[in-house]
Design an enzyme around this catalytic site. Structure first.
Site, PDB file in Angstrom:
ATOM      1  CE  LYS A  81     -13.775  40.306   8.250  1.00  0.00           C
ATOM      2  NZ  LYS A  81     -14.161  41.689   7.947  1.00  0.00           N
ATOM      3  CG  ASP A  82     -21.044  34.864  11.623  1.00  0.00           C
ATOM      4  OD1 ASP A  82     -21.581  35.197  12.692  1.00  0.00           O
ATOM      5  OD2 ASP A  82     -21.526  34.007  10.864  1.00  0.00           O
ATOM      6  NE  ARG A  83     -21.042  33.128  19.831  1.00  0.00           N
ATOM      7  CZ  ARG A  83     -21.971  32.769  20.707  1.00  0.00           C
ATOM      8  NH1 ARG A  83     -23.218  33.188  20.556  1.00  0.00           N
ATOM      9  NH2 ARG A  83     -21.677  31.987  21.722  1.00  0.00           N
TER      10      ARG A  83
END
Length: 351
Positions: A76-78
């Site tokens: 999952k992206d930051r």
């Protein structure tokens, strides 16, 4: 994404996303329930402004274990608020103090544990049913009626199942680095896997883009399926065909039980035939594509297929008081919310 052809016409809007992590919310949908016993502590956590690898490192530090003891289903992206599962291998079945974890991390509101259960196995990659997205588009420009019409069309017909920009590296240089690797540059083992994925994704996107331009990305052209199509079963990696076009295939395609597929390049013959095979080979016949093909074959990957059409489920949208547009939908594992947004228009910060 703005360089790839859109299936539904010119942009209906321009907007900005990720003005704050809360504008990009993602919730993993688990594919199984915790067993209730075993040596793995299964955690459901909410994290803000933190990517998956960094969260795994912090959990390992809290539990006093090596990072190899941490499992997670997806990356999952930051720049988001995400809810996802992690597993922590604890052979003595003694859970660390959750209060210490939260005291260490919640000062900046980065991470909190929502649920914890014992489980029998480490959480493997891909062990999720899909992802639920709630995305807020700000600074929206465009006619509301046209935007509403585009939303309805995308919800009803789906979008091209491109690989998103995340596959190609922060600076978009993974394909160039893959070509350098194929030419002899030595890379780390973990980087090699990323570069092979980027090379495959580039070729798939090119083949899909050709089908979008051809008008056949959704499985139909002039009201019928193409000769030589290989069909992907929805919710599965299984494929079948080619076989003659029939009313049965048309009915299954209409209810999204099947989708047309494109090549994930590797060794062996393309499974497609006829018109579909000709389209795919023509799209992948330039010098760079041929180098990527040869490199993937030399690396030992085999031919596979991926669905060309992506159907988001459980669509909802609403206009907020400040003129922002909030959209929500569910995607299967391995699909990208950014490719759905790209069919709406030009959206800054969507990577």
């Amino acid at each position: 994404m703005n360089e790839l052809p859109r299936a539904h016409g010119a942009p209906a809007l321009s907007a900005r996303i990720r003005s704050a992590p809360e504008d990009f919310r993602v919730e993993e949908l688990p594919s199984f329930a915790a067993s209730g016993s075993g040596e793995h502590l299964l955690l459901t956590v909410e994290k803000r402004g933190m990517n998956t690898a960094f969260a795994a490192k912090r959990l390992a530090q809290w539990a006093g274990v090596g990072e190899v003891a941490i499992g997670y289903a997806g990356l999952k992206d930051r720049h988001a608020v995400t809810v996802q599962r992690f597993s922590v291998h604890l052979p003595k079945r003694v859970a660390p103090d959750f209060a210490k974890l939260e005291l260490a991390l919640l000062e900046s509101d980065e991470l909190r544990v929502l649920e914890h259960h014992w489980h029998a196995k480490k959480l493997p990659r891909g062990a999720l049913a899909g992802n639920r997205f709630v995305l807020t588009l700000r600074e929206v420009e465009g006619e509301r009626e046209a935007i509403e019409q585009r939303l309805q069309r995308v919800a009803a017909e789906g979008v091209p199942n491109y690989f998103g920009e995340q596959r190609f590296g922060r600076d978009g240089d993974n394909v160039a680095n893959a070509l350098a690797m194929f030419a002899g540059r030595r890379v780390r083992r973990e980087q090699r896997s990323l570069l092979l994925s980027a090379a495959r994704s580039e070729l798939f996107n090119r083949a899909l883009a050709a089908r979008v331009r051809d008008g056949s990305w959704s499985g139909l052209r002039d009201g019928a399926g193409l000769d030589g199509e290989v069909w992907s079963l929805a919710g599965s990696r299984s494929v079948f065909g080619p076989e003659p076009w029939s009313d049965a295939l048309a009915e299954r395609l209409a209810r999204s039980d099947i989708h047309p597929s494109g090549p994930l390049w590797g060794r062996g013959e393309l499974r497609s035939a006829g018109a579909v095979r000709a389209l795919e080979l023509a799209a992948l016949d330039d010098e760079q594509a041929l180098a990527l093909r040869a490199g993937l074959e030399a690396a030992g990957l085999d031919q596979e297929r991926r669905a060309l059409r992506l159907r988001a489920e459980q669509w909802q949208w609403r206009w907020l008081d400040d003129g922002a547009l909030e959209v929500g939908f569910v995607l299967p594992a391995g699909a990208y919310a950014t490719v759905v947004l790209a069919e709406l228009g030009r959206i800054e910060g969507a990577r």
